[in-house]
Every structure is written in C-alpha cells, then in structure tokens.
Design a protein around this motif. Structure first.
Motif, PDB file in Angstrom:
ATOM      1  N   ARG A 208       0.808  -1.215   0.000  1.00 27.04           N
ATOM      2  CA  ARG A 208       0.000   0.000   0.000  1.00 27.04           C
ATOM      3  C   ARG A 208       0.842   1.266   0.000  1.00 27.04           C
ATOM      4  NH1 ARG A 208      -4.808  -2.057   4.111  1.00 27.04           N
ATOM      5  NH2 ARG A 208      -5.857  -3.285   2.507  1.00 27.04           N
ATOM      6  N   THR A 209       2.134   1.079   0.154  1.00 24.55           N
ATOM      7  CA  THR A 209       3.035   2.241   0.116  1.00 24.55           C
ATOM      8  C   THR A 209       4.219   1.902  -0.785  1.00 24.55           C
ATOM      9  OG1 THR A 209       4.169   1.419   2.092  1.00 24.55           O
ATOM     10  CG2 THR A 209       2.450   3.055   2.445  1.00 24.55           C
ATOM     11  N   ASP A 210       4.806   2.951  -1.358  1.00 22.33           N
ATOM     12  CA  ASP A 210       6.024   2.785  -2.163  1.00 22.33           C
ATOM     13  C   ASP A 210       7.089   3.732  -1.642  1.00 22.33           C
ATOM     14  OD1 ASP A 210       5.349   0.867  -4.008  1.00 22.33           O
ATOM     15  OD2 ASP A 210       4.524   2.311  -5.459  1.00 22.33           O
ATOM     16  N   PHE A 211       8.263   3.203  -1.388  1.00 20.83           N
ATOM     17  CA  PHE A 211       9.385   4.073  -1.043  1.00 20.83           C
ATOM     18  C   PHE A 211       9.910   4.652  -2.359  1.00 20.83           C
ATOM     19  CE2 PHE A 211      10.395   3.514   3.464  1.00 20.83           C
ATOM     20  CZ  PHE A 211       9.472   2.537   3.790  1.00 20.83           C
ATOM     21  N   LEU A 212       9.737   5.964  -2.560  1.00 24.60           N
ATOM     22  CA  LEU A 212      10.121   6.570  -3.833  1.00 24.60           C
ATOM     23  C   LEU A 212      11.610   6.898  -3.866  1.00 24.60           C
ATOM     24  CD1 LEU A 212       7.143   9.047  -4.404  1.00 24.60           C
ATOM     25  CD2 LEU A 212       7.352   6.689  -5.169  1.00 24.60           C
ATOM     26  N   SER A 213      12.096   7.483  -2.788  1.00 23.21           N
ATOM     27  CA  SER A 213      13.512   7.861  -2.763  1.00 23.21           C
ATOM     28  C   SER A 213      13.979   8.050  -1.336  1.00 23.21           C
ATOM     29  CB  SER A 213      13.723   9.166  -3.536  1.00 23.21           C
ATOM     30  OG  SER A 213      12.980  10.203  -2.920  1.00 23.21           O
ATOM     31  N   PHE A 214      15.287   7.978  -1.168  1.00 24.69           N
ATOM     32  CA  PHE A 214      15.907   8.163   0.141  1.00 24.69           C
ATOM     33  C   PHE A 214      16.858   9.351   0.088  1.00 24.69           C
ATOM     34  CE2 PHE A 214      14.932   3.649  -0.335  1.00 24.69           C
ATOM     35  CZ  PHE A 214      14.266   3.383   0.855  1.00 24.69           C
ATOM     36  N   GLU A 215      17.133   9.893   1.251  1.00 23.28           N
ATOM     37  CA  GLU A 215      18.091  10.996   1.328  1.00 23.28           C
ATOM     38  C   GLU A 215      18.862  10.885   2.624  1.00 23.28           C
ATOM     39  OE1 GLU A 215      16.192  14.942   1.312  1.00 23.28           O
ATOM     40  OE2 GLU A 215      14.751  13.983  -0.039  1.00 23.28           O
ATOM     41  N   LEU A 216      20.074  11.398   2.605  1.00 22.55           N
ATOM     42  CA  LEU A 216      20.818  11.526   3.854  1.00 22.55           C
ATOM     43  C   LEU A 216      20.612  12.947   4.355  1.00 22.55           C
ATOM     44  CD1 LEU A 216      24.031   9.631   2.776  1.00 22.55           C
ATOM     45  CD2 LEU A 216      22.223   8.811   4.291  1.00 22.55           C
ATOM     46  N   PRO A 217      20.653  13.152   5.661  1.00 19.38           N
ATOM     47  CA  PRO A 217      20.449  14.510   6.169  1.00 19.38           C
ATOM     48  C   PRO A 217      21.542  15.450   5.675  1.00 19.38           C
ATOM     49  CG  PRO A 217      20.727  12.922   7.983  1.00 19.38           C
ATOM     50  CD  PRO A 217      20.915  12.175   6.710  1.00 19.38           C
TER      51      PRO A 217
END
Lengths: 245, 324
Positions: A208-217
C-alpha cells in the motif's frame, strides 16, 4: 501458553547508512544484520516468562529472504523453540502483516517490538492484530504471567497502567520489557542448529506504500563553541541568537 | 470528503500537541481542498472543543463514553473507523505517540488504507500522496507514496508550527455505537507521575550523563531544569546504574524526544543516544572531552568541566529571568 515473537532483521544500529546510486534503495553492502533491538528484548522477556513456568513454547517468525536465516538462528540460540520464515522480501508494513497473519494463528501471546530500527514503522504489530481480529496493547513495558492470566504494564502519558486482558492478545513492547538482551551461549548456539526452522511460501498480498527515494540529512553546521570561563555567553546566544529560551 | 484528525486530551484539556496536530491537518485539508474534522474522545467541555476551530478545524466530533478510558486499542480503532466513514475521510491523522501508534495501524487495516508513521512535515504532494519521514532513527529520510484511496499517517511531534487562523467550528456529539463486548481491556491500576514536566512534552530538556560522576551530583541539573521549566533526562548508562529513574532514559532504546533545546551535560553522545534526541531543534553540549561525538551533533558547545560550567549557566538564566 504459546508465545510468538515477531523478529525483524535489521542492520546493526551502528551501520553507516548509504543508498545506492540514484538513492532508490538501501545499500546493504557489508552490512551486519541483527535482531531488531526491541524484538530482542521481547524474546528475552518471553524466555524469562518461560523459565518461571506456564509457557509451553516460544516461536519466532520473520518475513524475509534467505539472508535473514542467521538472525532467526540467533533467536533460536537465545532460546526460542522453533522459527518460521515466510519467504518474501518484506515490501511494506501491510504486506508483512498479511504474511504473518498466515502463520500467527494459534498463539496465546504475540509480542512485537515497538518499531524496527531501520524503517521506524511501528505498523506491523497493530496491523497483524487487526487482521487476526484479536486484542492488542501498545506501549507495553512489562508482562507477567500468573496461573495463565497475563498482567500487562502499559506506558501512558506521564505514567503507567496495569492491565488485564484476555488472550489471544498481541502486545507491542518497548523500553522496560526486559533490561538486557540475552546473548546466546555456546550450548544455545549448538542446540540452535538442530531446532526447526520452517520456511513458508509467501501468500499473494498487495503493498500500500512505495518508497520513492531516500536521502541523507544535510551536513550539520559546525558547533559554535563558547569558552568554559564564559559559560554565561551560552545562555545569551540561546536567548538572543537561537531564540529558544 | 474530509481530513480527520484524532485529538487527545489530558484531563479534559488540550495541549500544544493537539493544536500542532490540528494546524498540520488544516494545512493538508487546505491543500486537498477539503474540510477538517477533529475527533475528540473523552470529557472535554464545549469551550475547549471550540478552541480547535482557532487552528483550522471546521467540525469537532465529540465522543463522550467512559468505556474508552481503558484505551482498548481495538475499540478505539473501531470508533475512529466509524467517525472516518461518517465523515468520508480520505486522510486520517494521529500523533506519533503511544496512543497514535496503538490505534493507527489497526485503523489502517480496517479502512483498507496505507499507513506511514512519523511523518515530519507537510506532504511533498497530495496527488499523488507523498510524505516524508525519518528512517534509521534520524540517519536518513525517505519520500513515501501512499497508494490507497484512504491514507493514515502518524505525525512526529514538534515538526510543524502552530498556526492560528480563526474560523467557525461546529461541535457535534458522535456515538460510534460499540457494544460492551468490544471492550476487552481492564485497567487494574494507574500510576501517574505528578508535579514533573513530562519528558516527551517538554520544550526544554536538561539531560545528564556519566560525566556527572554520581546521583548525588544531580542537584545542579535539577536546579537548571527547574529555572527553565525543563524536563530532566539522562543517558542509558546513568539509567542502567540506577542513578536516575529509567523513565528518564532518552536514546534509541529509551524515549525519543524532540524539544526546542536539548542540554547534553556530561554525555559523550554515542550514536544510540543521538538516535533519541537528534530531532531536537537546538542541541547544547557541555563535555570535558573535545573529541566527544556529541559536539558533532551539537549546535552550541562548551569544552570544559561541567561542575564549573553549569553553575554559570544557572546564574545566567537567573539574570535573564530577572531582566524579563
């Protein structure tokens, strides 16, 4: 009483987090995998209850590919009696809960950690309880078992409550449930090799969810230093510059 | 179509978190061109309920039913589901706290909704619905799309500014009509800690580590905390040694907090500790070891002897207060 402890397989908490090229996926290269710290405390408490008597068996379950088997073996070495691995990539919380719902029937007490230390989701436990249509208690920091009756300590805002609840029940456990996680002894590691680890095929389930993108702080600005003998300056800075006092 | 926000009250009163949540939910409702309904369960006076209008609620559903006092997770999820259905809610928002974490996952299954927890800011977009959250206890972020028609999110405290906007609010009594057998949790005993600032609520937190050398030295931290109306916290070794109560332990395996200012006094700042505090707006570190990792996370720091530094801080706060 039969206990099921849900086990999430997570990167060691000191892992340096990286994502692959275009920030679309977690980079698992060289990662050391461990039992999610909260799940490890849940298992520890389950062991303590078993030693006091009244617990028939402790099963651990995980949704994951073959790479999670060492983590399940570790749980067996700590003292679980048997393990179940649902053979699937854990795509999202709902998908995982749907898989677990297939193998989580017939237990009196199900224990889940408050969150996994990787995706910090806090979702699977409650979702599983709803799928199984059983009671659940969250923010649990203590479980006792006397004559088959569970006594549950729950954290509330600014205090605690002692509860009674009928089984089957799913508890979402957190800090306090056990003090130090059990470390497997050599004898436990030997015995774990012979304990049953059942691999179950995944069932059809949606995500039901998709992880679209990640980022580092973003890198943090350097810490502004104040001299030891001039500590009052710190309060002035907090008051006038940061405007937080 | 509406956005539904679940509000909590404390002995019949709302607090900052409630208003922060309503402000946040109102901004999402506006973005989606929909109305905002707040759900309140418990005994809250009408005047207090009306205060939610100031932050953007168009309607308040008021559930007064003592049976919910046992916080039965299943019954609460059922009640929220009925409210959500009655309101045609497309987005349902909880706080990312004990109560929210207890209800939201159950509700998401009931509503065939996707859920994302610990959302820390407005959605990146509402169509498609994409939200941002922290992962790996603050070491990374992710953008996550919720693909279902109805969405459930839990909102990370202190990640949105309260916005007063005024406006009319309608208060409606709401009865989710649950039967007694839906309530299965029996509370035998409640112990509340009174007279202390609740840690997860505190805007300022003064926290001590092993650098304090022993429980007998906590007086200066308590004095500083008292002057600042701050909560007191500690690192894991301190709680493990029994120098401070375990409720004060902040860190990855303790409480996770996000105050405006976090004073880390005599705390080296192990990665597990930072995991519990790195959402603080400002981190202040006092440590005698210039190599302590806490200085990498801190905004302001003093390298020095805390037993010399903290008394100066106390004096400075007294002066600041005296000068208004």
């Amino acid at each position: 009483m039969k206990i099921l402890v849900l086990i999430s397989n997570v990167p060691d908490t000191t892992t340096k987090i990286r994502f692959t090229g275009d920030n679309k996926a977690f980079d698992a290269t060289g990662v050391q995998w461990i039992i999610n710290p909260w799940d490890e405390l849940a298992l520890t408490r389950a062991m303590e209850l078993k030693e006091k008597g009244g617990v028939e068996s402790i099963t651990v379950a995980n949704v994951g590919t073959k790479i999670t088997e060492p983590t399940l073996r570790k749980a067996l070495a700590v003292g679980a009696d048997d393990a179940i691995r649902v053979d699937a990539e854990p795509l999202d919380a709902y998908f995982v809960a749907k898989q677990l719902a297939e193998v989580a029937k017939g237990y009196d007490l199900i224990m889940a950690g408050i969150e996994a230390s990787d995706y910090n989701g806090s979702g699977v436990g409650g979702m599983l309880a709803e799928l199984l249509e059983i009671n659940s208690v969250s923010a649990v920091s203590g479980i006792d078992l006397t004559d088959g009756q569970l006594k549950i300590l729950r954290e509330i805002d600014g205090g605690t409550q002692t509860l009674e609840i009928s089984t089957p029940v799913l508890t979402v456990v957190q800090k306090g449930i056990a003090i130090d996680p059990r470390i497997p002894a050599m004898r436990g590691i030997m015995m774990a090799r012979k304990k049953p680890l059942k691999v179950v095929p995944a069932v059809e389930a949606e995500t039901r969810t998709d992880f679209l993108s990640f980022e580092l702080p973003a890198p943090k600005a350097a810490c502004k230093m104040v001299e030891e003998d001039n500590a009052k300056e710190l309060i002035r800075l907090l008051h006038e510059e940061a405007k937080v006092l | 179509m509406s956005v539904l926000v679940y509000t909590e009250n404390w002995d019949g009163k709302f607090k900052k978190l409630s208003y922060e949540m309503v402000s946040f939910a109102a901004a999402i409702a506006k973005e989606m061109g929909s109305s905002l309904t707040a759900l309140s369960i418990g005994h809250v006076a009408d005047e207090e309920l009306k205060s939610l209008g100031k932050y953007g609620a168009n309607k308040v559903l008021n559930v007064q039913d003592d049976r919910f006092e046992s916080l039965d997770n299943k019954a609460l999820a059922d009640a929220v589901a009925k409210a959500a259905e009655a309101e045609g809610a497309k987005v349902i928002i909880f706080a990312h706290n004990n109560e929210g974490k207890a209800i939201a996952p159950r509700l998401s299954v009931r509503m065939n909704a996707g859920m994302v927890s610990g959302v820390n800011g407005l959605p990146v977009s509402v169509e498609p619905f994409v939200v941002r959250k922290k992962l790996f206890t603050g070491k990374a972020f992710a953008n996550i799309q919720i693909k279902t028609d109805v969405k459930v999110i839990t909102f990370a405290q202190n990640s949105y500014e309260i916005v007063e906007q005024g406006g009319d609010v309608v208060i409606e009594a709401f009865d989710p009509q649950l039967s007694d057998d839906e309530f299965n949790t029996t509370v035998k005993e409640t112990n509340k800690i009174t007279g202390k600032v609740i840690l997860t609520d505190a805007e300022i937190v003064v926290s001590g580590g092993r650098g304090l050398k022993g429980p007998e030295n906590w007086g200066i931290l308590e004095e500083l905390a008292g002057l600042l109306d701050a909560g007191t916290a500690c690192s894991r070794p301190v709680a493990d040694e029994g120098w401070r109560p375990k409720e004060e332990h902040v860190g990855q395996t303790g409480k996770i907090i996000a105050p405006n200012v976090y004073f880390a006094i005599g705390i080296s700042g192990a990665i597990q500790h930072l995991g519990g505090v790195n959402s603080s707006k400002i981190i202040v570190a006092v440590n005698k070891d210039p190599e302590a990792p806490i200085f990498e996370a801190a905004d302001y720091g003093i390298i020095g002897d805390l037993f010399k530094v903290v008394p100066q801080l106390i004096d400075a706060v007294k002066e600041m207060k005296a000068n208004g």
